[in-house]
Design a protein around this motif. Structure first.
Motif, PDB file in Angstrom:
ATOM      1  N   VAL A 194      10.464   3.912   7.847  1.00 33.11           N
ATOM      2  CA  VAL A 194       9.434   2.205   7.727  1.00 33.11           C
ATOM      3  C   VAL A 194       8.433   2.586   7.119  1.00 33.11           C
ATOM      4  N   GLU A 197      10.464   3.658   3.248  1.00 27.11           N
ATOM      5  CA  GLU A 197      10.847   1.974   2.624  1.00 27.11           C
ATOM      6  C   GLU A 197       9.138   1.197   2.705  1.00 27.11           C
ATOM      7  N   GLN A 198       7.925   1.453   3.697  1.00 29.43           N
ATOM      8  CA  GLN A 198       6.186   0.860   3.021  1.00 29.43           C
ATOM      9  C   GLN A 198       5.871   1.605   2.934  1.00 29.43           C
ATOM     10  N   LYS A 200       2.651   1.894   2.027  1.00 28.11           N
ATOM     11  CA  LYS A 200       1.766   1.728   2.593  1.00 28.11           C
ATOM     12  C   LYS A 200       1.188   1.405   4.048  1.00 28.11           C
ATOM     13  N   ALA A 201       2.448   1.253   4.590  1.00 31.72           N
ATOM     14  CA  ALA A 201       2.215   1.933   5.954  1.00 31.72           C
ATOM     15  C   ALA A 201       1.597   2.524   7.128  1.00 31.72           C
ATOM     16  N   HIS A 230       1.991  10.630   0.011  1.00 31.85           N
ATOM     17  CA  HIS A 230       0.809   9.466   0.232  1.00 31.85           C
ATOM     18  C   HIS A 230      -0.858   9.676  -0.130  1.00 31.85           C
TER      19      HIS A 230
END
Length: 388
Positions: A194, A197-198, A200-201, A230
């Protein structure tokens, strides 16, 4: 015979010889004795004193009724106690005036046994919670153990202050039940997928989820790689994650393989990042509770440790559980926010620009940066007509 059992006999013999010694033993309780017959006899002696037995009137010779009444009262709660054994206790006492010292020996043995008992309870609660995917029982037993350590420190006359032990071997890591372990590993893989794929999560979990919370060390290191990418503001995909893992030596030391990283990055994460992170945190709480319980039990079984040091080392062993528990409360909105490791949102603009420059292709960089024209040399002045 065990020296602590001899101390129990000497203490009871001292009180049977001199009832006035009970005045100095108000901090000792019957449950601090190991043998049930000793517990019952000491409780009987305290009861006789509270009832104002004539032996406490300060006569030079202690009446025989003090011994027989104590045996009779204790016999109401335990079987097998006779006056013969009471006289055996009296003969086992070197000096009745040393009763407070004998009592401290009894309390020392009780402290070791009590800490061991509650450490076992914490370990059992952690195993049960790990099997059911819960944390409440383990956290409750941890609170009970902390309270017991504080009470024992007060009775011993020391400060309940955490102290790091020296040379204490680290306990073996706790392994959850096989069925539960497979579920935990699958949740970790889903969360990593996750976050790839994302990206920002990552902001949803970075404040309370740490690499050490992952059951699989490789998954924790991969989570660290995602956090670093990140934090630097760099793009996150299979290639960038593989590149960061290689830079950190995770491929060289065998922590991860390129195939494992590719399978996780190309996988499909089932669930939200916050929900999956909470499942990982549940496992982390129970694993940490079990590890702390084993460390405390190992300390309590070391008879060479003085009670003050045992209590301090046990509180220190519970420190990692307190830290994980605080982050668990933050994840569920029940605790104060926990400061994350290096800030992500507040990264300096210069560092972000530098990271983006390293991630940009050289062609784009050369096209976006045009060299300034070189300044022309100043023209020579013509010679003045008025000067040769």
């Amino acid at each position: 015979m065990n020296p602590l059992l001899e101390a129990e006999q000497a203490l009871l013999g001292a009180v049977l010889l001199d009832p006035q010694q009970l005045i100095h033993l108000s901090w000792l309780a019957p449950e601090h004795f190991y043998r049930p017959v000793h517990q019952a006899l000491f409780a009987a002696l305290r009861k006789l004193r509270a009832d104002g037995h004539p032996a406490l009137e300060g006569a030079d010779a202690v009446p025989l009724e003090w011994v027989t009444d104590a045996v009779e009262e204790a016999g109401l709660h335990v079987r097998g106690l006779t006056a013969v054994y009471a006289h055996t206790l009296i003969s086992a006492c070197p000096r009745s005036g040393h009763a407070p010292v004998y009592a401290r020996m009894v309390l020392e043995g009780a402290i070791h046994r009590t800490v061991t008992e509650h450490a076992i309870r914490l370990h059992q609660a952690a195993r049960a919670d790990a099997l059911q995917g819960e944390v409440e029982n383990a956290l409750h037993q941890a609170d009970v153990l902390t309270g017991v350590l504080g009470d024992l420190a007060q009775r011993w006359g020391s400060e309940p202050r955490p102290m790091a032990p020296t040379g204490q071997p680290a306990p073996a890591p706790f392994s959850p039940p096989p069925g539960r372990a497979a579920r935990i590993v699958e949740d970790e893989r889903s969360l990593l997928a996750v976050l790839v794929e994302q990206p920002k999560a990552i902001d949803e979990v970075v404040g309370w989820l740490r690499p050490g919370d992952f059951a699989a060390p490789g998954h924790g290191q991969l989570y660290r790689c995602l956090g670093v990418l990140h934090h630097r503001g760099e793009p996150i995909d299979r290639m960038t994650v593989l590149w960061e893992a290689q830079r950190r030596g995770l491929l060289a030391d065998g922590t991860l393989s390129a195939e494992e990283i590719g399978a996780i990055c190309d996988g499909v994460g089932l669930g939200g990042a916050d929900w999956l992170g909470e499942q990982i945190m549940r496992s982390s709480v129970t694993r940490t509770a079990a590890a702390s319980a084993r460390a405390v039990r190992a300390l309590a079984e070391d008879e060479s440790l003085a009670p003050g040091r045992l209590i301090g080392h046990a509180l220190h062993a519970l420190g990692p559980l307190d830290e994980v528990r605080a982050r668990w409360g933050t994840a569920n909105g029940h605790g104060a926010p926990v400061a994350p490791p290096p800030p992500v949102e507040e990264a300096a603009a210069a560092r972000v620009r530098a990271a983006l420059a390293r991630s940009t292709s050289p062609t784009a960089t050369r096209a976006s940066v045009r060299p300034r024209p070189a300044p022309k040399p100043p023209a020579e002045r013509a010679p003045s007509r008025h000067h040769g």
